[in-house]
Write a protein that holds these residues in place. Structure first.
Motif, PDB file in Angstrom:
ATOM      1  N   GLU B  33       9.480  34.785  68.944  1.00  0.00           N
ATOM      2  CA  GLU B  33       9.519  33.319  68.787  1.00  0.00           C
ATOM      3  C   GLU B  33      10.430  32.933  67.623  1.00  0.00           C
ATOM      4  O   GLU B  33      11.232  32.008  67.710  1.00  0.00           O
ATOM      5  CB  GLU B  33       8.101  32.785  68.536  1.00  0.00           C
ATOM      6  CG  GLU B  33       8.030  31.271  68.596  1.00  0.00           C
ATOM      7  CD  GLU B  33       6.660  30.725  68.196  1.00  0.00           C
ATOM      8  OE1 GLU B  33       6.405  29.546  68.499  1.00  0.00           O
ATOM      9  OE2 GLU B  33       5.865  31.451  67.569  1.00  0.00           O
ATOM     10  N   ALA B  36      14.093  33.550  68.614  1.00  0.00           N
ATOM     11  CA  ALA B  36      14.619  32.467  69.467  1.00  0.00           C
ATOM     12  C   ALA B  36      14.868  31.214  68.639  1.00  0.00           C
ATOM     13  O   ALA B  36      15.892  30.522  68.801  1.00  0.00           O
ATOM     14  CB  ALA B  36      13.629  32.181  70.594  1.00  0.00           C
ATOM     15  N   GLU B  37      13.929  30.907  67.736  1.00  0.00           N
ATOM     16  CA  GLU B  37      14.085  29.722  66.886  1.00  0.00           C
ATOM     17  C   GLU B  37      15.350  29.834  66.024  1.00  0.00           C
ATOM     18  O   GLU B  37      16.089  28.866  65.849  1.00  0.00           O
ATOM     19  CB  GLU B  37      12.847  29.562  65.985  1.00  0.00           C
ATOM     20  CG  GLU B  37      12.816  28.269  65.184  1.00  0.00           C
ATOM     21  CD  GLU B  37      12.428  27.059  66.035  1.00  0.00           C
ATOM     22  OE1 GLU B  37      12.082  27.242  67.219  1.00  0.00           O
ATOM     23  OE2 GLU B  37      12.513  25.938  65.516  1.00  0.00           O
ATOM     24  N   GLN B  39      18.054  31.527  66.699  1.00  0.00           N
ATOM     25  CA  GLN B  39      19.247  31.350  67.525  1.00  0.00           C
ATOM     26  C   GLN B  39      19.471  29.877  67.860  1.00  0.00           C
ATOM     27  O   GLN B  39      20.590  29.379  67.790  1.00  0.00           O
ATOM     28  CB  GLN B  39      19.119  32.175  68.826  1.00  0.00           C
ATOM     29  CG  GLN B  39      19.276  33.666  68.622  1.00  0.00           C
ATOM     30  CD  GLN B  39      20.532  33.999  67.815  1.00  0.00           C
ATOM     31  OE1 GLN B  39      21.625  33.552  68.139  1.00  0.00           O
ATOM     32  NE2 GLN B  39      20.361  34.775  66.755  1.00  0.00           N
ATOM     33  N   TRP B  40      18.389  29.185  68.212  1.00  0.00           N
ATOM     34  CA  TRP B  40      18.521  27.759  68.514  1.00  0.00           C
ATOM     35  C   TRP B  40      18.981  26.981  67.273  1.00  0.00           C
ATOM     36  O   TRP B  40      19.820  26.091  67.378  1.00  0.00           O
ATOM     37  CB  TRP B  40      17.195  27.196  69.020  1.00  0.00           C
ATOM     38  CG  TRP B  40      17.045  27.295  70.505  1.00  0.00           C
ATOM     39  CD1 TRP B  40      16.169  28.072  71.191  1.00  0.00           C
ATOM     40  CD2 TRP B  40      17.825  26.603  71.477  1.00  0.00           C
ATOM     41  NE1 TRP B  40      16.341  27.915  72.533  1.00  0.00           N
ATOM     42  CE2 TRP B  40      17.349  27.014  72.751  1.00  0.00           C
ATOM     43  CE3 TRP B  40      18.878  25.702  71.417  1.00  0.00           C
ATOM     44  CZ2 TRP B  40      17.885  26.542  73.936  1.00  0.00           C
ATOM     45  CZ3 TRP B  40      19.414  25.227  72.610  1.00  0.00           C
ATOM     46  CH2 TRP B  40      18.922  25.643  73.857  1.00  0.00           C
TER      47      TRP B  40
END
Lengths: 189, 235
Positions: B33, B36-37, B39-40
């Motif tokens: 999680e 992903a955060e 990368q975003w």
């Protein structure tokens, strides 16, 4: 000039101001989201900066003048103009929703297909207290400390607002991308 | 304690201390999680930074410069005024003084009681008298009076004519002043329009204007009698 040539201080200020003018004006426009208000705000900020130029520490002119425009906006415009979406203290204290849902997240490449004005429109939808920090950080490249000074909030709050602002922005960008057909609807669900 | 997702944004922005950065990177590797955060956060930041480009409004820039010019002018003027304030004061004082002096001389619209007294003083023309023809004595009717003497006087730039007259009751002093002037101390209404009375050096006096001149008649006689004489001169 009647009594002599324009002095060196004015020349130096003008050179510095010109070099950051697009940032100043862009920030004013993104904060107010109104051309007329942005014109007034940018002009007033330049005048205030010139009058206070003796107090500039000579370090980071861009951060200094963006602090002036942000302060001016907060003190003058935000009080009288609360249009569009705003975030309350409750919003700020609510549970943080991550940008990255665990399942079915769209390909981040859709961001590359978006045009500048589409990103600007998505940014305009971000609640003001988050938007201010995102603008100063992601567009103008100010550090958290500089943003904290400009907005007059603790650094921890800056960090939180940037994270939340980006989360809202990402959702707006996705919504826009779905509308424009850059990604398929329901991919996140 | 910093929220782990917020930590990823701070990591993406390079706003962590060395120790915090090490912890955040470890978290990003171990927690999907967080990864992903991160990368975003990087992608959104990159997108906003690269796509949000805006030029400043040229007209607003020009208007701002004009306002700065105005500030400069004001500052320069303030500086100049501050530096030379004493000169301005001196000039103003000189101007006031000069105006006062001028007002008392050439351009004067009034004569003081003392000035009138001086003009009426017979001593002032002793030895300067000459014969005149009553027929040429302006428009005044002086036929009933014997003109004993006449003198041209210059009172601080203002031309005057002094006539010593005599009738069956004694002497009279008549003063013709060039221009219409207010006479200090001779300003009491007499009941006859245009005639005013007063006293100069203890002598009763009557004054009136006629044409471009002001006349003063003085003698040790009652004001009413002087008024009759003056009105007779005018008719």
């Amino acid at each position: 000039m009647v009594f002599g040539r324009r002095d060196a201080k004015r020349e130096k200020f003008q050179r510095l101001a010109e070099s950051v003018y697009s940032s100043l004006y862009g920030t004013a426009l993104r904060l107010t989201r109104d051309k007329e208000d942005a014109d007034d705000l940018a002009q007033e900020a330049l005048v205030r900066a010139y009058e206070a130029y003796d107090r500039f520490d000579g370090q980071n002119f861009k951060a200094w003048i963006l602090r002036i425009v942000t302060n001016l906006y907060i003190n003058r415009y935000r009080k009288v103009k609360r249009q569009g979406r705003t975030a309350s203290l409750d919003d700020e204290e609510s549970t943080y929703e991550p940008m990255s849902p665990a399942e079915g997240e769209p390909d981040r490449l859709f961001l590359d297909n978006m045009l500048g004005h589409e990103v600007e429109e998505a940014l305009a939808q971000v609640p003001e207290i988050f938007r201010t920090c995102v603008i100063l950080s992601d567009i103008e490249g100010l550090s958290y400390d500089e943003i904290a000074e400009a907005v007059e909030i603790p650094v921890g709050t800056v960090r939180s607002r940037i994270a939340r602002g980006r989360a809202v922005l990402r959702r707006e960008l996705e919504r826009y991308a779905i509308e424009q057909g850059y990604i398929k609807q329901g991919i996140q669900e | 304690m910093m929220d782990k997702l917020e930590l990823m944004h701070a990591l993406a922005d390079g706003q962590l201390s060395a120790e915090e950065q090490k912890q955040a990177e470890a978290l990003a590797q171990s927690d999907p999680e967080c990864a992903a955060e991160l990368q975003w956060a990087k992608e959104v930041r990159r997108t906003v930074h690269s796509k949000c480009r805006m030029e400043g409004d040229e007209e607003v820039w020009k208007a701002s410069l004009q306002r700065l010019d105005a500030i400069d002018r004001t500052k320069t003027t303030e500086k100049f005024v501050t530096k030379y304030a004493w000169v301005f004061c001196a000039v103003v004082l000189v101007a006031i003084f000069s105006g006062a002096v001028t007002n008392r001389t050439v351009g004067s619209q009034s004569l003081s009681n003392v000035q009138v007294a001086d003009l009426l003083n017979p001593v002032s023309f002793d030895g300067a008298s000459r014969d005149i023809d009553p027929e040429t004595s302006d428009e005044l009717n002086l036929r009933r009076y014997q003109i004993i003497a006449v003198a041209d006087l210059d009172n601080e730039g203002r031309m005057c004519k002094y006539l010593r007259l005599r009738d069956e009751l004694g002497n009279l002093a008549l003063l013709a002043i060039d221009g219409k002037v207010e006479l200090d101390g001779i300003n009491q209404e007499t009941g006859y329009r245009g005639f005013k009375s007063g006293q100069v050096n203890g002598a009763n006096t009557v004054t009136w204007s006629m044409g471009q001149n002001t006349f003063v008649l003085a003698a040790n006689r009652p004001t009413a009698e002087l008024l009759d004489i003056a009105r007779d001169m005018v008719q």
